[in-house]
Design an enzyme around this catalytic site. Sequence first.
Site, PDB file in Angstrom:
ATOM      1  N   THR A 307       0.713  -1.255   0.083  1.00 20.05           N
ATOM      2  CA  THR A 307      -0.051   0.038  -0.001  1.00 20.05           C
ATOM      3  C   THR A 307       0.780   1.224  -0.063  1.00 20.05           C
ATOM      4  O   THR A 307       0.568   2.246  -0.734  1.00 20.05           O
ATOM      5  CB  THR A 307      -0.913   0.019   1.068  1.00 20.05           C
ATOM      6  OG1 THR A 307      -1.701  -0.913   1.143  1.00 20.05           O
ATOM      7  CG2 THR A 307      -1.876   1.133   1.290  1.00 20.05           C
ATOM      8  N   TRP A 310       2.361   1.611  -3.329  1.00 18.27           N
ATOM      9  CA  TRP A 310       1.186   2.123  -4.327  1.00 18.27           C
ATOM     10  C   TRP A 310       1.034   3.720  -4.359  1.00 18.27           C
ATOM     11  O   TRP A 310       0.853   4.222  -5.294  1.00 18.27           O
ATOM     12  CB  TRP A 310      -0.106   1.312  -3.948  1.00 18.27           C
ATOM     13  CG  TRP A 310      -1.195   1.605  -4.925  1.00 18.27           C
ATOM     14  CD1 TRP A 310      -1.600   1.235  -5.925  1.00 18.27           C
ATOM     15  CD2 TRP A 310      -2.145   2.676  -4.875  1.00 18.27           C
ATOM     16  NE1 TRP A 310      -2.569   1.666  -6.620  1.00 18.27           N
ATOM     17  CE2 TRP A 310      -3.318   2.783  -5.920  1.00 18.27           C
ATOM     18  CE3 TRP A 310      -2.336   3.742  -3.915  1.00 18.27           C
ATOM     19  CZ2 TRP A 310      -4.190   3.541  -6.122  1.00 18.27           C
ATOM     20  CZ3 TRP A 310      -3.566   4.590  -3.929  1.00 18.27           C
ATOM     21  CH2 TRP A 310      -4.237   4.455  -5.109  1.00 18.27           C
ATOM     22  N   HIS A 311       1.258   4.052  -3.094  1.00 17.66           N
ATOM     23  CA  HIS A 311       1.038   5.531  -2.979  1.00 17.66           C
ATOM     24  C   HIS A 311       2.203   6.378  -3.704  1.00 17.66           C
ATOM     25  O   HIS A 311       2.407   7.544  -4.163  1.00 17.66           O
ATOM     26  CB  HIS A 311       0.742   6.086  -1.477  1.00 17.66           C
ATOM     27  CG  HIS A 311      -0.674   5.708  -1.086  1.00 17.66           C
ATOM     28  ND1 HIS A 311      -0.977   4.587  -0.471  1.00 17.66           N
ATOM     29  CD2 HIS A 311      -1.695   6.564  -1.077  1.00 17.66           C
ATOM     30  CE1 HIS A 311      -2.296   4.482  -0.439  1.00 17.66           C
ATOM     31  NE2 HIS A 311      -2.855   6.009  -0.607  1.00 17.66           N
ATOM     32  N   GLY A 312       3.344   5.931  -3.572  1.00 22.99           N
ATOM     33  CA  GLY A 312       4.767   6.385  -4.081  1.00 22.99           C
ATOM     34  C   GLY A 312       5.966   5.758  -3.496  1.00 22.99           C
ATOM     35  O   GLY A 312       5.819   4.988  -2.620  1.00 22.99           O
ATOM     36  N   PHE A 454      -0.988   9.895  -7.404  1.00 22.05           N
ATOM     37  CA  PHE A 454      -0.857   8.457  -7.018  1.00 22.05           C
ATOM     38  C   PHE A 454      -1.402   7.544  -8.071  1.00 22.05           C
ATOM     39  O   PHE A 454      -0.976   6.215  -8.047  1.00 22.05           O
ATOM     40  CB  PHE A 454      -1.695   8.017  -5.691  1.00 22.05           C
ATOM     41  CG  PHE A 454      -1.387   9.152  -4.580  1.00 22.05           C
ATOM     42  CD1 PHE A 454       0.127   9.362  -4.410  1.00 22.05           C
ATOM     43  CD2 PHE A 454      -2.195   9.565  -3.822  1.00 22.05           C
ATOM     44  CE1 PHE A 454       0.423  10.202  -3.298  1.00 22.05           C
ATOM     45  CE2 PHE A 454      -1.851  10.393  -2.699  1.00 22.05           C
ATOM     46  CZ  PHE A 454      -0.479  10.758  -2.469  1.00 22.05           C
TER      47      PHE A 454
END
Length: 454
Positions: A307, A310-312, A454
Amino acid sequence: MVFNSVEFLLCFLPIFIFIYYLTPARYRNFILLTGSLLFYAYGEPVYVFLLVVSSVINFAAGKSLVIKRKKQINKNRALYAFIVAVDVLVLVFFKWVPRMYWMPDSIGMPLGISFYTFQIISYLTDVYRGEIKAEHSFIRLGTYISMFPQLVAGPIVSYNEVAKDLRQRPYRLADMDKGMKNFVYGLSLKVLLADRLALLWHDLQTVGFASISTPLAWMGAIGFSMQIYFDFYGYSLMAVGLGQMLGFSLPENFFQPYMAKSVREFYRRWHATLGRWFRNYVYIPLGGSRKRTLRTIFNLLVVWILTSFWHGGSINFLLWGLALWLLIVLERLIDKKNLLSKGKVLPHIYVLFVIPLTWMCFAIPDLSDLRIYFGRLFGLTAGINVNTGDITKQLQNFGILFVTGFFMCTPLPKRLFERFKDSIPGMLVLAVLFWRCVWRIMIEGNNPFMYSRF
């Protein structure tokens, strides 16, 4: 192009809706696919090619994942693993490579790549598992992947949720009316709340974190927590509303998360479709919570690391994910009798205390700045030219906005909206809110949605 822009509100959307409803029903997927690609190309003319190629490759792969004989199983497994690996590597490339010093500045993050990549993987996985049949119409699958209402920032939709609508969907005036009202509600949250609250965080960054008082640091953390909520919740409502206007039923993405009593519950209410994706395609395949405690903790760790990525690709997102993982693990180990869910006041205080702290890891990419900010939050480090009265000025500027934000985080506004949206006074209020938003956008410009990067 973004939803909160004059170009979209007064040009693209009305023209598209007019053409869409003049087109015979059997051709509307083609119109929606074409309009979605034009929508995407307006802001990302280079990366629209990536979107199309990715759709074509996964469409062909899905059609190939048809098990007719046992000897095909290994072949299909290899094909599935290869295509998913390619999808993931493309996502990783754009998440990580632009941060490398030797890459040209022209390489940036394609809008919505995290969202449409996850939808593609979910479709291919469901076909591979035999849970859905492979789509034999590229127009339908391409529409599912690139549908402009949820292309840029979700919600993340599984194919079986919209498969029926892609084949035949009703076009009712009541759905158009309901969709428009949900869209205006979401637009108001974004423009009139999130964008206003963003000014406080901008002020704190301008002054410098080392120069703010401890009360203002807490005000900033709470303000950012509301800003990101109204920004993303507003987008999700607008996406759902647009879907309704086009005949689709898109899933809700937020369920009053700040009313949660635990971090676990908060993330069941926050960005629910992303949580569902990780549950269905990562957590449960790893064993979920069906095995021993240590294995469950490990499974949760994998989910939260993924997670974070996934955001960065920056370290602050990893710290954010690890902090949430630790809090969730502690809740599972300590609160075995579910005392948090039974409490009336203290569990809410606990959530409203820890969640803003975790958002600071999300908001501040520089670790030195993050250390300074936490130092100011708890008075552990001396500030530079700190004005102890700075909180008074900001309360004068943002006090009413904060009170409004606190109220809008409760279930009551949504209940009032559902009760009065079809009444004449309710429709008048929505009309005023819409044109108020347009006026704000025209004089101040549009602020991109926070999750679009994102």
